[in-house]
Scaffold this active site. Sequence first.
Site, PDB file in Angstrom:
ATOM      1  N   ASN A 107       0.858  -1.185   0.000  1.00 38.07           N
ATOM      2  CA  ASN A 107       0.000   0.000   0.000  1.00 38.07           C
ATOM      3  C   ASN A 107       0.889   1.229   0.000  1.00 38.07           C
ATOM      4  O   ASN A 107       1.997   1.198   0.543  1.00 38.07           O
ATOM      5  CB  ASN A 107      -0.881   0.009   1.258  1.00 38.07           C
ATOM      6  CG  ASN A 107      -1.805   1.217   1.309  1.00 38.07           C
ATOM      7  OD1 ASN A 107      -2.416   1.581   0.300  1.00 38.07           O
ATOM      8  ND2 ASN A 107      -1.899   1.856   2.461  1.00 38.07           N
ATOM      9  N   HIS A 109       0.834   5.146   1.377  1.00 37.02           N
ATOM     10  CA  HIS A 109       0.112   5.969   2.347  1.00 37.02           C
ATOM     11  C   HIS A 109       0.767   7.346   2.386  1.00 37.02           C
ATOM     12  O   HIS A 109       2.005   7.437   2.475  1.00 37.02           O
ATOM     13  CB  HIS A 109       0.156   5.307   3.733  1.00 37.02           C
ATOM     14  CG  HIS A 109      -0.602   6.069   4.758  1.00 37.02           C
ATOM     15  ND1 HIS A 109      -1.980   6.078   4.800  1.00 37.02           N
ATOM     16  CD2 HIS A 109      -0.188   6.886   5.748  1.00 37.02           C
ATOM     17  CE1 HIS A 109      -2.375   6.858   5.802  1.00 37.02           C
ATOM     18  NE2 HIS A 109      -1.309   7.355   6.388  1.00 37.02           N
ATOM     19  N   SER A 136       4.787   6.816   2.392  1.00 34.26           N
ATOM     20  CA  SER A 136       5.383   5.534   2.767  1.00 34.26           C
ATOM     21  C   SER A 136       4.751   4.427   1.938  1.00 34.26           C
ATOM     22  O   SER A 136       3.533   4.430   1.726  1.00 34.26           O
ATOM     23  CB  SER A 136       5.104   5.217   4.249  1.00 34.26           C
ATOM     24  OG  SER A 136       5.531   6.263   5.092  1.00 34.26           O
ATOM     25  N   ASP A 145      -2.570   0.587   8.193  1.00 35.77           N
ATOM     26  CA  ASP A 145      -1.370   1.386   7.901  1.00 35.77           C
ATOM     27  C   ASP A 145      -0.227   1.054   8.858  1.00 35.77           C
ATOM     28  O   ASP A 145       0.631   1.911   9.138  1.00 35.77           O
ATOM     29  CB  ASP A 145      -1.691   2.896   7.956  1.00 35.77           C
ATOM     30  CG  ASP A 145      -2.765   3.287   6.948  1.00 35.77           C
ATOM     31  OD1 ASP A 145      -2.807   2.699   5.861  1.00 35.77           O
ATOM     32  OD2 ASP A 145      -3.574   4.179   7.269  1.00 35.77           O
TER      33      ASP A 145
END
Length: 196
Positions: A107, A109, A136, A145
């Site tokens: 992912n 973020h 990130s 997260d």
Amino acid sequence: MKRVAILISGSGSNMVALAESMVGDHPARPVLVLSNVPGAGGLAKAEALGIPTALVDHKRFGKDRAAFEAALQAELDKVQPDILCLAGFMRVLTEGFVSFWEGRMLNIHPSLLPKYRGLNTHARAIEAGDAEAGCSVHEVTAELDGGPVLGQARVPILQGDTADTLAARVLPMEHRLYPAVLRRYAAGDRTPLHLP
Ligand code: GAR
């Protein structure tokens, strides 16, 4: 060659950066762009790039997240990806889905994790008086997260910045960071990357 599915909810600019990077000697190729939002700008961009697309509208499933994720999984099963990249995918995934894909799902973020998990990251960084912000790329785990960080890019926060001006400075860094991390990840390298 690793097969990559990219999950989006919006304009898909990170998806485009990832897709355009997967050429030549890159160890991966995009096999699907999957959106949970009908008409998401990224769907048309994926089609223009010649990448197969699919739509699983979460609203069809009401509060039944397991049914939504089963529909996502059915689309993924058709293309058998090795790696999932969340790229502005704005649904929280349940532990069942995450644990199935754990070790294979990334992912991006828009904060310097572990700071500012969740939403409104840029406004919160400005509000806190931070000197810098950034983005990130991390592995997705059941903790929102919270998975291991694989790369970060930093930008300064300038006097007079708003969430919008800061986002406009961070986004081009996202477009550099995510492809760079994916290339290493697809080659089996989990060493954290720091930009610039
Ligand atoms: C990006 O800034 C990404 O970091 C953020 O959404 C934007 C998507 O833009 N993701 C999150 O906030 C995840 N919680 P894009 O659709 O143009 O790539």
